[in-house]
Design a protein around this motif. Structure first.
Motif, PDB file in Angstrom:
ATOM      1  N   LEU A   1       5.856   1.807   7.166  1.00  0.00           N
ATOM      2  CA  LEU A   1       6.767   2.939   7.357  1.00  0.00           C
ATOM      3  C   LEU A   1       5.732   4.272   7.284  1.00  0.00           C
ATOM      4  CD1 LEU A   1       9.676   2.539   4.708  1.00  0.00           C
ATOM      5  CD2 LEU A   1       9.210   1.570   7.174  1.00  0.00           C
ATOM      6  N   GLY A   2       6.076   5.142   8.215  1.00  0.00           N
ATOM      7  CA  GLY A   2       5.142   6.325   8.595  1.00  0.00           C
ATOM      8  C   GLY A   2       5.796   7.485   8.269  1.00  0.00           C
ATOM      9  N   GLY A   3       5.104   8.449   8.924  1.00  0.00           N
ATOM     10  CA  GLY A   3       5.585   9.975   8.472  1.00  0.00           C
ATOM     11  C   GLY A   3       7.067  10.338   9.031  1.00  0.00           C
TER      12      GLY A   3
ATOM     13  N   GLY B   1       3.084   5.461   4.189  1.00  0.00           N
ATOM     14  CA  GLY B   1       2.339   6.577   4.118  1.00  0.00           C
ATOM     15  C   GLY B   1       2.387   7.475   5.684  1.00  0.00           C
ATOM     16  N   SER B   2       1.381   7.937   6.094  1.00  0.00           N
ATOM     17  CA  SER B   2       1.315   8.660   7.241  1.00  0.00           C
ATOM     18  C   SER B   2       1.250   7.827   8.488  1.00  0.00           C
ATOM     19  CB  SER B   2       0.102   9.587   7.100  1.00  0.00           C
ATOM     20  OG  SER B   2      -1.129   8.646   7.394  1.00  0.00           O
ATOM     21  N   THR B   3       1.988   8.219   9.477  1.00  0.00           N
ATOM     22  CA  THR B   3       1.922   7.533  10.849  1.00  0.00           C
ATOM     23  C   THR B   3       0.622   7.251  11.294  1.00  0.00           C
ATOM     24  OG1 THR B   3       4.003   8.425  11.307  1.00  0.00           O
ATOM     25  CG2 THR B   3       2.796   7.584  13.108  1.00  0.00           C
TER      26      THR B   3
ATOM     27  N   ILE C   1       0.851  -1.051   0.011  1.00  0.00           N
ATOM     28  CA  ILE C   1      -0.024   0.028  -0.088  1.00  0.00           C
ATOM     29  C   ILE C   1       0.970   1.245  -0.045  1.00  0.00           C
ATOM     30  CG2 ILE C   1      -1.985   1.288   1.444  1.00  0.00           C
ATOM     31  CD1 ILE C   1      -1.883  -1.723   2.515  1.00  0.00           C
ATOM     32  N   VAL C   2       0.672   2.125  -0.836  1.00  0.00           N
ATOM     33  CA  VAL C   2       1.724   3.167  -1.082  1.00  0.00           C
ATOM     34  C   VAL C   2       1.243   4.545  -1.170  1.00  0.00           C
ATOM     35  CG1 VAL C   2       3.346   1.703  -2.460  1.00  0.00           C
ATOM     36  CG2 VAL C   2       1.439   2.902  -3.736  1.00  0.00           C
ATOM     37  N   PRO C   3       2.087   5.541  -0.816  1.00  0.00           N
ATOM     38  CA  PRO C   3       1.575   6.843  -0.696  1.00  0.00           C
ATOM     39  C   PRO C   3       1.472   7.804  -2.067  1.00  0.00           C
ATOM     40  CG  PRO C   3       3.728   6.954  -0.035  1.00  0.00           C
ATOM     41  CD  PRO C   3       3.330   5.505  -0.498  1.00  0.00           C
TER      42      PRO C   3
ATOM     43  N   LEU D   1      -0.361  -4.662  -5.982  1.00  0.00           N
ATOM     44  CA  LEU D   1      -0.070  -2.961  -5.452  1.00  0.00           C
ATOM     45  C   LEU D   1      -1.588  -2.298  -5.085  1.00  0.00           C
ATOM     46  CD1 LEU D   1       1.927  -0.823  -5.352  1.00  0.00           C
ATOM     47  CD2 LEU D   1       1.455  -0.591  -7.849  1.00  0.00           C
ATOM     48  N   LYS D   2      -1.580  -1.436  -4.130  1.00  0.00           N
ATOM     49  CA  LYS D   2      -2.580  -0.797  -3.924  1.00  0.00           C
ATOM     50  C   LYS D   2      -1.995   0.843  -4.170  1.00  0.00           C
ATOM     51  CE  LYS D   2      -4.820   1.895  -1.474  1.00  0.00           C
ATOM     52  NZ  LYS D   2      -4.808   3.292  -1.905  1.00  0.00           N
ATOM     53  N   PRO D   3      -2.219   1.264  -5.156  1.00  0.00           N
ATOM     54  CA  PRO D   3      -1.396   2.774  -5.490  1.00  0.00           C
ATOM     55  C   PRO D   3      -2.279   3.624  -4.637  1.00  0.00           C
ATOM     56  CG  PRO D   3      -2.274   1.606  -7.569  1.00  0.00           C
ATOM     57  CD  PRO D   3      -2.874   0.771  -6.432  1.00  0.00           C
ATOM     58  N   SER D   4      -1.742   4.749  -4.416  1.00  0.00           N
ATOM     59  CA  SER D   4      -2.654   6.066  -4.209  1.00  0.00           C
ATOM     60  C   SER D   4      -3.676   6.289  -4.639  1.00  0.00           C
ATOM     61  CB  SER D   4      -1.616   7.116  -3.560  1.00  0.00           C
ATOM     62  OG  SER D   4      -2.233   8.209  -3.628  1.00  0.00           O
ATOM     63  N   GLU D   5      -5.068   6.747  -4.126  1.00  0.00           N
ATOM     64  CA  GLU D   5      -5.889   7.058  -4.964  1.00  0.00           C
ATOM     65  C   GLU D   5      -5.679   8.505  -5.931  1.00  0.00           C
ATOM     66  OE1 GLU D   5      -5.573   6.616  -1.885  1.00  0.00           O
ATOM     67  OE2 GLU D   5      -7.100   7.923  -0.622  1.00  0.00           O
ATOM     68  N   SER D   6      -4.649   9.375  -5.323  1.00  0.00           N
ATOM     69  CA  SER D   6      -4.388  10.499  -5.816  1.00  0.00           C
ATOM     70  C   SER D   6      -3.437  10.082  -7.154  1.00  0.00           C
ATOM     71  CB  SER D   6      -3.581  11.306  -4.950  1.00  0.00           C
ATOM     72  OG  SER D   6      -4.235  11.432  -3.807  1.00  0.00           O
TER      73      SER D   6
ATOM     74  N   GLU E   1       5.627  19.231  14.337  1.00  0.00           N
ATOM     75  CA  GLU E   1       4.725  18.226  13.473  1.00  0.00           C
ATOM     76  C   GLU E   1       4.981  18.190  12.080  1.00  0.00           C
ATOM     77  OE1 GLU E   1       0.884  18.896  14.540  1.00  0.00           O
ATOM     78  OE2 GLU E   1       1.091  19.003  16.432  1.00  0.00           O
ATOM     79  N   GLU E   2       4.628  17.115  11.279  1.00  0.00           N
ATOM     80  CA  GLU E   2       5.159  16.987   9.753  1.00  0.00           C
ATOM     81  C   GLU E   2       4.153  18.003   8.852  1.00  0.00           C
ATOM     82  OE1 GLU E   2       3.904  13.310   7.703  1.00  0.00           O
ATOM     83  OE2 GLU E   2       5.831  13.570   6.858  1.00  0.00           O
ATOM     84  N   VAL E   3       4.602  18.799   8.440  1.00  0.00           N
ATOM     85  CA  VAL E   3       4.019  19.827   7.484  1.00  0.00           C
ATOM     86  C   VAL E   3       3.854  19.233   5.932  1.00  0.00           C
ATOM     87  CG1 VAL E   3       4.231  22.081   6.581  1.00  0.00           C
ATOM     88  CG2 VAL E   3       4.856  21.665   8.960  1.00  0.00           C
TER      89      VAL E   3
HETATM   90  P1  NAD Z   1      -1.652   8.288   3.728  1.00  0.00           P
HETATM   91  O1  NAD Z   1      -1.342   7.518   5.017  1.00  0.00           O
HETATM   92  O2  NAD Z   1      -3.005   9.433   3.626  1.00  0.00           O
HETATM   93  O3  NAD Z   1      -2.028   7.305   2.658  1.00  0.00           O
HETATM   94  C1  NAD Z   1      -1.253   6.127   2.359  1.00  0.00           C
HETATM   95  C2  NAD Z   1      -2.143   5.027   1.908  1.00  0.00           C
HETATM   96  O4  NAD Z   1      -2.967   4.633   2.716  1.00  0.00           O
HETATM   97  C3  NAD Z   1      -2.892   5.416   0.634  1.00  0.00           C
HETATM   98  O5  NAD Z   1      -2.741   4.351  -0.534  1.00  0.00           O
HETATM   99  C4  NAD Z   1      -4.244   5.555   0.921  1.00  0.00           C
HETATM  100  O6  NAD Z   1      -5.060   4.988   0.164  1.00  0.00           O
HETATM  101  C5  NAD Z   1      -4.275   4.483   2.224  1.00  0.00           C
HETATM  102  N1  NAD Z   1      -5.244   5.311   3.479  1.00  0.00           N
HETATM  103  C6  NAD Z   1      -5.350   6.495   3.675  1.00  0.00           C
HETATM  104  N2  NAD Z   1      -6.087   6.568   4.787  1.00  0.00           N
HETATM  105  C7  NAD Z   1      -6.354   5.264   5.217  1.00  0.00           C
HETATM  106  C8  NAD Z   1      -6.985   4.739   6.123  1.00  0.00           C
HETATM  107  N3  NAD Z   1      -7.827   5.588   7.030  1.00  0.00           N
HETATM  108  N4  NAD Z   1      -7.138   3.440   6.371  1.00  0.00           N
HETATM  109  C9  NAD Z   1      -6.627   2.645   5.333  1.00  0.00           C
HETATM  110  N5  NAD Z   1      -5.927   3.148   4.228  1.00  0.00           N
HETATM  111  C10 NAD Z   1      -5.739   4.410   4.183  1.00  0.00           C
HETATM  112  O7  NAD Z   1      -0.414   9.112   3.083  1.00  0.00           O
HETATM  113  P2  NAD Z   1      -0.097  10.020   1.653  1.00  0.00           P
HETATM  114  O8  NAD Z   1      -0.951  11.379   2.044  1.00  0.00           O
HETATM  115  O9  NAD Z   1      -0.579   9.323   0.534  1.00  0.00           O
HETATM  116  O10 NAD Z   1       1.370  10.315   1.919  1.00  0.00           O
HETATM  117  C11 NAD Z   1       1.926  11.153   2.670  1.00  0.00           C
HETATM  118  C12 NAD Z   1       2.772  10.554   3.882  1.00  0.00           C
HETATM  119  O11 NAD Z   1       3.483   9.542   3.549  1.00  0.00           O
HETATM  120  C13 NAD Z   1       3.648  11.327   4.691  1.00  0.00           C
HETATM  121  O12 NAD Z   1       3.192  11.139   5.938  1.00  0.00           O
HETATM  122  C14 NAD Z   1       4.863  10.966   4.453  1.00  0.00           C
HETATM  123  O13 NAD Z   1       5.918  11.123   5.491  1.00  0.00           O
HETATM  124  C15 NAD Z   1       4.711   9.479   4.206  1.00  0.00           C
HETATM  125  N6  NAD Z   1       5.735   8.889   3.581  1.00  0.00           N
HETATM  126  C16 NAD Z   1       6.658   8.124   4.137  1.00  0.00           C
HETATM  127  C17 NAD Z   1       7.875   7.343   3.711  1.00  0.00           C
HETATM  128  C18 NAD Z   1       8.557   6.847   4.486  1.00  0.00           C
HETATM  129  O14 NAD Z   1       9.534   5.977   3.704  1.00  0.00           O
HETATM  130  N7  NAD Z   1       8.627   6.677   5.703  1.00  0.00           N
HETATM  131  C19 NAD Z   1       7.853   7.485   2.423  1.00  0.00           C
HETATM  132  C20 NAD Z   1       6.721   8.187   1.467  1.00  0.00           C
HETATM  133  C21 NAD Z   1       6.005   9.048   2.250  1.00  0.00           C
END
Ligand code: NAD
Length: 485
Positions: free
Chosen positions: A248-250, A226-228, A147-149, A173-178, A375-377
């Motif tokens: 992996l989180g924010g 994605g986000s933490t 699952i990716v951001p 792969l579950k791409p980001s919806e954006s 905080e993460e901006v």
């Molecule tokens: P996000 O967490 O909003 O989304 C990531 C994925 O999770 C997406 O595919 C989305 O569809 C899914 N998702 C979103 N909300 C969900 C929920 N409530 N339940 C289940 N799935 C959900 O992150 P984003 O805005 O796409 O990406 C930015 C974040 O990713 C930032 O916090 C950044 O630091 C982080 N990031 C971390 C790394 C790393 O290696 N640590 C790398 C790239 C990005």
């Protein structure tokens, strides 16, 4: 620009998701519609998993050297199609062309590493007692879902696609919806490279699709980036279902600037780190802690940041909501008494008036307790906190809940070592703005930037995508028996 409908990919074919919920994909460059996709259902995922399982059983029996051959071809295809893929990333993510191209270059490097896996995964064999041999081999875990951001539409998926498949797994792969458009291209290139159907799959969707992945009994391992907040949800839900998980989180990365730093190198590297990809990088410089009198370097840094031109050397941010969130952070810092020395709010790019742009922003005299500093901006914003000693700087860095990156800028080896030894971050840098380790070193932070063990790339990822089998053998009937064998 308009793209074809985004579809799921299974059995080597594209298919519309079955849910009636339709998501629109908006270009952050101008706010126009780029494409759309239907949310997926559990039935869609089931269909993918059933065929992927069959394909994986056959793929597992192909030798690793032969599996790697697909990725030699794939690497050439990435090179050949780099310009087209660069344009897709630019359109859907809004980063500038050079940054989009750099993502593909990194995907190529990741693929090169996957080609070298037969050299790394060679097992072990040892005579452990007289006439008794113990050997270890690496077996694929089965089906891996990632699952990716949104911030790296091509690079982050390639952190896992190539290693997982080269090591004998099937992959979903579950791409980001954006930003799901570039992954459609990846599917076509992998097929052209000769990857058998069923080994690479795409399921499009949002929260419900991620929940289906975490719950599906046929999926053996899940990676999340994605986000933490969501990393914790995915880690807990998929682990609860007894899957192997790495999430992996924010991040909130600190740069510790010492007065003896090389002024040009420090200022240009720090500005590139905070503004590259519009600050939407989990390795971006976010808080600069200036130790002692760093005014001369900060002057240069302001000069560098002033050169950045939104729309040409700085891309957009991902959405209207992101633009508002970032601008609110800046306004709040201003209200709390920090000094905005370069203000990216209300930036309009001529000809792209409906795009989502934030100019590079420098905020001086922030304090460690302000949200802007802790905080993460996730925007092109650098908060500058001034302290008197290195230990004060390290205390601020250590207190932050994240732990992706920390860099120090200095010309003193001893002080650099002191910072890297005491920083609470998985990836440290000395005079490096974005201290991303390159293969064979693995990518992975600490603390609230990573849940699970090991790294997502490099040598350390081998342990995640495979399980170790140990076999103890005795062929010599003359060999004695002892209590251990
Ligand atoms: P996000 O967490 O909003 O989304 C990531 C994925 O999770 C997406 O595919 C989305 O569809 C899914 N998702 C979103 N909300 C969900 C929920 N409530 N339940 C289940 N799935 C959900 O992150 P984003 O805005 O796409 O990406 C930015 C974040 O990713 C930032 O916090 C950044 O630091 C982080 N990031 C971390 C790394 C790393 O290696 N640590 C790398 C790239 C990005």
């Amino acid at each position: 620009m308009v793209f074809d409908e985004v579809k799921n990919y299974s059995k080597g074919e594209f298919k519309t998701g079955s849910s009636s919920i339709i998501h629109t994909i908006i270009s952050p460059l101008d706010g126009n519609k780029l494409s759309h996709f239907n949310e997926s259902t559990m039935d869609d995922l089931n269909e993918i998993v059933i065929f992927a399982k069959k394909a994986q059983k056959t793929w597992q029996k192909v030798t690793m050297k032969e599996r790697a051959q697909v990725f030699y071809k794939y690497k050439q295809l990435l090179e050949k199609n780099s310009a087209e893929l660069t344009e897709i990333i630019y359109q859907e993510n809004g980063k500038i062309h050079g940054e989009a191209k750099a993502e593909i270059d990194k995907a190529i490097e990741l693929t090169e590493f996957a080609c070298s896996l037969p050299q790394f995964v060679n097992g072990e064999n040892m005579e452990v007692s007289k006439g008794v041999y113990c050997s270890s081999t690496r077996i694929p875990v089965g089906i891996v879902a990632s699952i990716v951001p949104f911030n790296f539409p091509v690079m982050v998926p390639h952190w896992t696609i190539v290693n997982a498949i080269a090591l004998g797994n099937a992959f979903i792969l579950k791409p980001s919806e954006s930003v799901p458009i570039s992954s459609q291209f990846t599917a076509r290139l992998l097929k052209e490279a000769g990857l058998p159907d069923g080994l690479f799959n795409i399921i499009n969707g949002t929260q419900s699709t991620v929940e289906n992945i975490c719950d599906h009994p046929g999926i053996d391992a899940v990676t999340f980036v994605g986000s933490t907040k969501v990393a914790k949800i995915v880690y807990q839900r998929a682990s609860h279902n007894l899957k192997q998980v790495l999430a992996l989180g924010g991040a909130k990365n600190h740069i510790i600037l010492l007065p003896d730093a090389h002024p040009e190198m420090a200022s240009s590297n720090i500005v590139a780190s905070m503004s590259g990809c519009s600050g939407q990088r989990c390795m971006a410089a976010a808080t600069l802690i200036a130790v002692g009198d760093c005014d001369a370097i900060l002057e240069k840094l302001i000069g560098e940041a002033n050169k950045i031109q939104c729309g040409s050397t700085l891309g957009s941010v991902i959405s209207k909501a992101a633009k508002e969130r970032i601008e609110n952070f800046i306004t709040e810092a201003e209200q709390q008494g920090a000094k905005i020395i370069l203000d990216g709010r209300n930036t309009i790019v001529p000809g792209k008036e409906n795009g989502f742009y934030v100019g590079s922003t420098l905020i001086d005299y922030a304090t460690a307790d302000m949200r802007i500093a802790k905080e993460e901006v996730f925007g092109p914003v650098l908060a500058i906190v001034r302290v008197k000693t290195i230990d004060e700087a390290l205390a601020i860095e250590n207190a932050n809940p994240y732990g992706n990156a920390c860099s120090v800028f200095t010309q003193s080896g001893g002080l650099a070592n002191y910072v890297t030894e005491n920083a609470s971050a998985g990836m440290c840098g000395v005079n490096i703005g974005v201290p991303v380790p390159r293969e064979p070193f693995g990518f992975g932070g600490w603390n609230e930037s990573r849940f699970g063990s090991g790294d997502i790339t490099g040598k350390s990822s081998i342990g995640f995508f495979t399980k170790e089998k140990k076999t103890t053998t005795k062929w010599n009937p003359e060999a004695g028996t002892n209590w251990m064998s």
